[in-house]
Design an enzyme around this catalytic site. Structure first.
Site, PDB file in Angstrom:
ATOM      1  N   CYS A   1     -17.802  -0.698 -16.168  1.00  0.00           N
ATOM      2  CA  CYS A   1     -18.811   0.025 -15.412  1.00  0.00           C
ATOM      3  C   CYS A   1     -18.424   1.487 -15.299  1.00  0.00           C
ATOM      4  O   CYS A   1     -17.421   1.936 -15.854  1.00  0.00           O
ATOM      5  CB  CYS A   1     -18.949  -0.576 -14.009  1.00  0.00           C
TER       6      CYS A   1
ATOM      7  N   ALA B   1     -22.789  -5.645 -17.063  1.00  0.00           N
ATOM      8  CA  ALA B   1     -22.523  -7.019 -16.629  1.00  0.00           C
ATOM      9  C   ALA B   1     -21.800  -7.790 -17.724  1.00  0.00           C
ATOM     10  O   ALA B   1     -22.308  -7.920 -18.839  1.00  0.00           O
ATOM     11  CB  ALA B   1     -23.830  -7.710 -16.267  1.00  0.00           C
TER      12      ALA B   1
ATOM     13  N   GLU C   1     -11.751  -4.908 -15.958  1.00  0.00           N
ATOM     14  CA  GLU C   1     -11.615  -6.362 -15.956  1.00  0.00           C
ATOM     15  C   GLU C   1     -10.218  -6.736 -15.467  1.00  0.00           C
ATOM     16  O   GLU C   1      -9.230  -6.124 -15.892  1.00  0.00           O
ATOM     17  CB  GLU C   1     -11.801  -6.953 -17.360  1.00  0.00           C
TER      18      GLU C   1
ATOM     19  N   ASP D   1     -14.853 -11.113 -10.851  1.00  0.00           N
ATOM     20  CA  ASP D   1     -13.512 -10.602 -10.578  1.00  0.00           C
ATOM     21  C   ASP D   1     -13.565  -9.473  -9.548  1.00  0.00           C
ATOM     22  O   ASP D   1     -12.592  -9.212  -8.844  1.00  0.00           O
ATOM     23  CB  ASP D   1     -12.817 -10.145 -11.865  1.00  0.00           C
TER      24      ASP D   1
END
Length: 613
Positions: free
Chosen positions: A2, A52, A79, A102
């Protein structure tokens, strides 16, 4: 994956600044094309753009929780690969989860362990948490610096973002670039914390930055440490293989289509082969992609950098591992397209001159994004295992400078070849690089009893892992996120980095070749052709048409002598470079043309206030 942005101001109510926060967040749209969100309360404003990848419906941000009636809110990029294990630990400690993301695990991890949550994370990440209980902003970046993260102190707080462009969208941000910023641009030494733009800083890898009404403080939670290595050759090879299997298994987890970047070199081939075997056990195939150039394999000319074209080796691996493979074949017209150059400069925020290698990476990622959202890359294996020529070059080994600069100057010339003479003197890059080098080697710990040669090789490894690799990681991140593609880098797992860094050089090169440990650890899954192949760098086009296109674009620039780029670039030197006979133009002579074109475009796009004295 993101993009994040935010603004903390202890002396104003930011609810009146929604338009500015939206503008900052919107600059990160390419990093997060799926969703957008902002959270503004009093002195804190956080913005998020989402790509996403895990828990598609449940991972929306900014994400907040209530603790004792007070809000803790987070924006997060990246991540965490061990989030399922951390989730179980937190459940046992009484935490309750409403999503499978997460992101929520990291946020609850902060509630449980505070800033020490960083030491429990395995992954690539850059996140900011507004803790209203303490009126503090906590910014944390991953150990290796895989995900970018910048901040700029203000008179009463801070601006932050995944990329400088998010900060520059705020009227409080300075667009000034001083000589120091230009030095960092041209030196290729990646000074930790340096962000080019005056007043802006980079959250350093492995670091926590805390902002409070009392000011800004930093804490390093991880750095590359010297430790004894106790395993013999066989044990070291076995441990490398065990780590790689675990790392790739973790990094294949995604709720979207995955693939690998396959160059036909040892790194990407080993990674692809291991990933293919793991997915095959579950009855699945991995997709793989490679970049190539029109006519490159058929008309390839060996040189000092590249002895062989990638294509045949790529196909050997794809066939051997039964991947669903696709070559992305690019022409010189695509590589030299001014719009592609503009997209590269916008993505990087800097006028760095890697030319067709940047353009081809961007175009490769753009093509992959039509099929996959997550890609695994072999980036950083050369730094970890010792794969570059400079690791074996006596001149680079003995030089009192960054080893890659010896190698670069030999093959690519210097970025300052087309700069104005007065500016070249003012920059004094030689002194800047020397000072940076002395600072970089000063803190490298020597093992008790370590020989002079082994210690020098430790220094070279350390420099590559803490300076050089960060340039390439930033490039990889910017080019991929410019098209909304998440690229994961298994060889940057900190457990592997720590283990191999502390293996002595005699083990890293036990067969007299580069990356001996990686080659032996994955020999059983590699085609013989790849096992025997000599290291070849990321490909560059050999088509003379690319050089002709550069010359024509530079000639157009020369016809506008009033362009502000000529405050930096010498019109006379550039004209001389543009007039070189095409058959004599190689990567070294193309460099000056790339520098001028990138600088001119960067000035057009960013309107920097250049302070050249």
């Amino acid at each position: 994956m993101c993009g994040i942005a935010g603004w903390i101001s202890y002396q104003r109510d930011l609810r009146a600044e929604q338009a500015t926060v939206d503008a900052m967040t919107q600059t990160m749209a390419c990093r997060g094309p799926d969703e957008s969100g902002t959270w503004i309360r009093g002195h804190a404003a956080l913005g998020h753009r989402r790509l996403a990848v895990i828990d598609l419906p449940g991972g929306r941000q900014p994400m907040s929780v209530q603790d004792a009636g007070t809000t803790v809110v987070m924006v997060y990029s990246g991540e965490v690969y061990n989030f399922t294990q951390l989730r179980q630990q937190l459940i046992h400690r009484g935490h309750r989860f409403t999503t499978d993301s997460d992101t929520e695990v990291v946020l609850h991890g902060y509630l449980e362990w505070g800033q020490a949550v960083a030491e429990r994370l395995n992954g690539m990440y850059a996140f900011a948490i507004w803790d209203a209980r303490r009126h503090e902003l906590v910014m944390i970046r991953d150990r290796m610096g895989i995900k970018p993260f910048y901040y700029s102190p203000t008179a009463d707080g801070v601006l932050f973002g995944s990329e400088p462009k998010a900060i520059l969208a705020n009227p409080l941000a300075s667009r000034t670039v001083t000589l120091d910023g230009l030095r960092e641009t041209f030196a290729f030494v990646k000074t930790p914390g340096h962000a080019i733009w005056q007043g802006m800083r980079e959250v350093e890898p492995g670091t926590v930055v805390t902002v409070s009404p009392e000011g800004i403080r930093t804490r390093v939670y991880w750095s590359l440490q010297t430790r004894p290595h106790h395993d013999d050759q066989a044990g070291t090879v076995a441990q490398v293989r065990e780590l790689l299997e675990d790392i790739i298994r973790r990094q294949l987890v995604a709720d979207v289509p995955r693939c690998t970047l396959l160059s036909g070199g040892l790194d990407s081939s080993a990674m692809t082969a291991l990933a293919a075997r793991q997915l095959a056990a579950a009855g699945k195939r991995i997709r793989s992609f490679a970049v190539d150039f029109v006519g490159q394999s058929e008309n390839f000319i060996p040189d000092d950098l590249r002895a062989t074209p990638d294509g045949p080796y790529v196909h050997d691996v794809a066939d051997d591992s039964a991947t669903e493979h696709q070559d992305i074949v690019l022409g010189s017209d695509q590589l030299a397209d001014p719009e592609v150059r503009a997209r590269v400069i916008r993505a990087r925020d800097l006028p760095l001159a890697m030319g067709d290698m940047d353009a081809s990476l961007y175009l490769l990622f753009r093509a992959i994004r039509q099929h996959s959202t997550v890609a695994l890359s072999g980036e950083s294996a050369d730094e970890v295992f010792g794969g570059y020529q400079q690791f074996f070059d006596p001149a680079a080994r003995s030089a009192d400078t960054f080893p890659w600069l010896v190698h670069f100057r030999r093959h690519f010339g210097s970025d300052d070849d087309v700069l104005n003479t007065d500016l070249t003197k003012a920059l004094d890059l030689g002194t800047y690089i020397h000072d940076s080098y002395r600072q970089a080697v000063a803190g490298i710990q020597r093992l008790d009893g370590e020989s002079d040669f082994e210690y020098r090789m430790r220094q070279i490894s350390h420099l590559h892992l803490t300076r050089f690799v960060r340039v390439l990681l930033d490039r990889k991140d910017r080019m991929s996120m410019a098209v909304g593609l998440e690229v994961r880098v298994p060889f940057c797992d900190h457990r592997l980095v720590e283990y191999v860094y502390n293996a002595p050089w005699r083990l890293k090169s036990f067969d007299g070749r580069e990356k001996s440990l990686l080659r032996e650890a994955t020999a059983d899954v590699l085609p013989q052709s790849v096992y025997a192949r000599v290291k070849s760098p990321y490909p560059s086009t050999q088509d003379p048409a690319y050089a002709v296109a550069l010359q024509n674009q530079v000639k157009d620039l020369l016809n506008t002598p009033s362009h502000p780029v000529f405050e930096v670039v010498s019109h006379e030197r550039l004209a001389r470079a543009a007039g070189t006979d095409v058959p004599r133009i190689n990567q070294a002579s193309r460099q000056g043309l790339e520098v001028a074109l990138n600088l001119a475009l960067w000035i057009d796009l960013y309107s920097p206030d250049l302070v050249l004295s």
